[in-house]
Scaffold this motif. Structure first.
Motif, PDB file in Angstrom:
ATOM      1  N   VAL A 153       5.327  22.637   6.201  1.00 41.46           N
ATOM      2  CA  VAL A 153       5.246  21.634   5.143  1.00 41.46           C
ATOM      3  C   VAL A 153       3.976  20.808   5.308  1.00 41.46           C
ATOM      4  CG1 VAL A 153       6.282  19.543   4.202  1.00 41.46           C
ATOM      5  CG2 VAL A 153       7.732  21.505   4.766  1.00 41.46           C
ATOM      6  N   ALA A 154       3.739  20.364   6.539  1.00 42.02           N
ATOM      7  CA  ALA A 154       2.548  19.563   6.806  1.00 42.02           C
ATOM      8  C   ALA A 154       1.274  20.370   6.530  1.00 42.02           C
ATOM      9  CB  ALA A 154       2.563  19.080   8.260  1.00 42.02           C
TER      10      ALA A 154
ATOM     11  N   LEU B 285       0.457  20.475   2.966  1.00 40.80           N
ATOM     12  CA  LEU B 285       0.005  19.199   2.425  1.00 40.80           C
ATOM     13  C   LEU B 285      -1.438  18.876   2.792  1.00 40.80           C
ATOM     14  CD1 LEU B 285       3.183  17.003   3.034  1.00 40.80           C
ATOM     15  CD2 LEU B 285       2.363  17.921   0.846  1.00 40.80           C
TER      16      LEU B 285
ATOM     17  N   ARG C  54      -5.144  19.405   2.606  1.00 33.81           N
ATOM     18  CA  ARG C  54      -5.953  20.024   1.556  1.00 33.81           C
ATOM     19  C   ARG C  54      -7.264  20.606   2.059  1.00 33.81           C
ATOM     20  NH1 ARG C  54      -2.072  21.073  -1.854  1.00 33.81           N
ATOM     21  NH2 ARG C  54      -0.967  19.203  -2.580  1.00 33.81           N
TER      22      ARG C  54
ATOM     23  N   ARG D  54      -6.902  22.002   8.001  1.00 30.42           N
ATOM     24  CA  ARG D  54      -5.998  23.121   8.301  1.00 30.42           C
ATOM     25  C   ARG D  54      -6.456  23.864   9.551  1.00 30.42           C
ATOM     26  NH1 ARG D  54      -3.833  26.107   2.805  1.00 30.42           N
ATOM     27  NH2 ARG D  54      -2.631  24.316   2.015  1.00 30.42           N
TER      28      ARG D  54
ATOM     29  N   ARG E 254      -2.459  12.290   8.037  1.00 28.77           N
ATOM     30  CA  ARG E 254      -1.804  12.168   6.738  1.00 28.77           C
ATOM     31  C   ARG E 254      -1.658  10.707   6.327  1.00 28.77           C
ATOM     32  NH1 ARG E 254      -2.216  14.666   2.744  1.00 28.77           N
ATOM     33  NH2 ARG E 254      -0.337  13.701   1.900  1.00 28.77           N
TER      34      ARG E 254
END
Length: 241
Positions: free
Chosen positions: A23-24, A27, A29, A34, A94
């Motif tokens: 999930v993280a 999220l 972008r 990543r 985040r």
């Protein structure tokens, strides 16, 4: 497969962390974000190799194919380690919008950066020394080693201190929530699996004190790992929830 069987608790709990990781990851972008999350997770997954130090001295969880009991190793440890490594990174990033930029070559020559290699290697080296020579439970060796490694990272990279401190607290809260899910799903699991007689035996809202110490020290040191290895620093941070 009966998910209520305590034999599956460790496996399902590790999968819960892995689900949170996906999930993280979705999220995040930016490609660099990543990449950071994946690289840290892959490196952290190697800490699953330390599980034989902890079984059964710290805990003795039922695992897939009874691997933990038979060998000390288990599949769940690698899943768990992979997931928490990336989550430590993403929790901070985040909440605070961050950007990375390379440390200039002349900055790398500063007096503090001379301890770069020592800082990076402090945690694994100290952990192994404590496990071999110190008459203490391995969980304390891990907490001491990660705390010392975090302080070494702080000295070498004081620009990362905010991320390290905030990440330690964020991961503590995150980990506690996940632990309460485990306790609610499998009442009595802590008393059954953790070797409470070999540690403090102190439970804080049902969670062994040592697990909370692990969460704080892990978040403290691991949150700086990517910037150390890649010679990057964080800039342009502000609240982003």
């Amino acid at each position: 497969m009966n998910i209520h069987e305590p034999q599956l608790a460790w496996f399902l709990w590790s999968l819960l962390f892995l689900a949170a990781w996906f999930v993280a990851y979705a999220l995040v972008r930016s490609k660099e974000g990543r990449r950071e999350m994946l690289v840290v997770s892959l490196w952290t997954s190697l800490t699953g190799l330390t599980e034989p130090f902890f079984v059964p001295y710290y805990w003795n969880p039922p695992s897939l194919f009874d691997l933990a009991h038979r060998t000390g190793f288990d599949i769940e440890s690698f899943i768990f380690a992979f997931a928490v490594g990336g989550l430590v990174v993403v929790l901070y990033e985040r909440i605070f919008r961050t950007a990375h930029k390379n440390i200039a070559t002349h900055e790398r020559m500063s007096a503090r950066h001379r301890f770069h290699i020592i800082s990076i290697s402090a945690t694994p080296v100290l952990f192994l020394l404590l496990v071999v020579f110190a008459p203490i439970n391995p969980i304390y060796s891990a907490v001491i080693a990660m705390t010392a490694g975090g302080l070494a990272a702080w000295y070498c990279r004081p620009d990362l201190k905010t991320k390290m401190l905030v990440s330690a607290l964020l991961f503590l809260g995150f980990y506690a929530v996940f632990f309460w899910v485990l306790i609610a799903s499998y009442p009595g699991y802590v008393a059954q699996v953790w070797n409470l007689n070999a540690i403090s035996g102190i439970l804080i809202l049902g969670i062994p004190l040592e697990e909370l110490l692990f969460a704080v020290s892990f978040g403290f040191v691991w949150s700086s790992l990517y910037e150390h290895f890649t010679w990057k620093k964080i800039s342009n941070s502000h609240i982003y929830i």
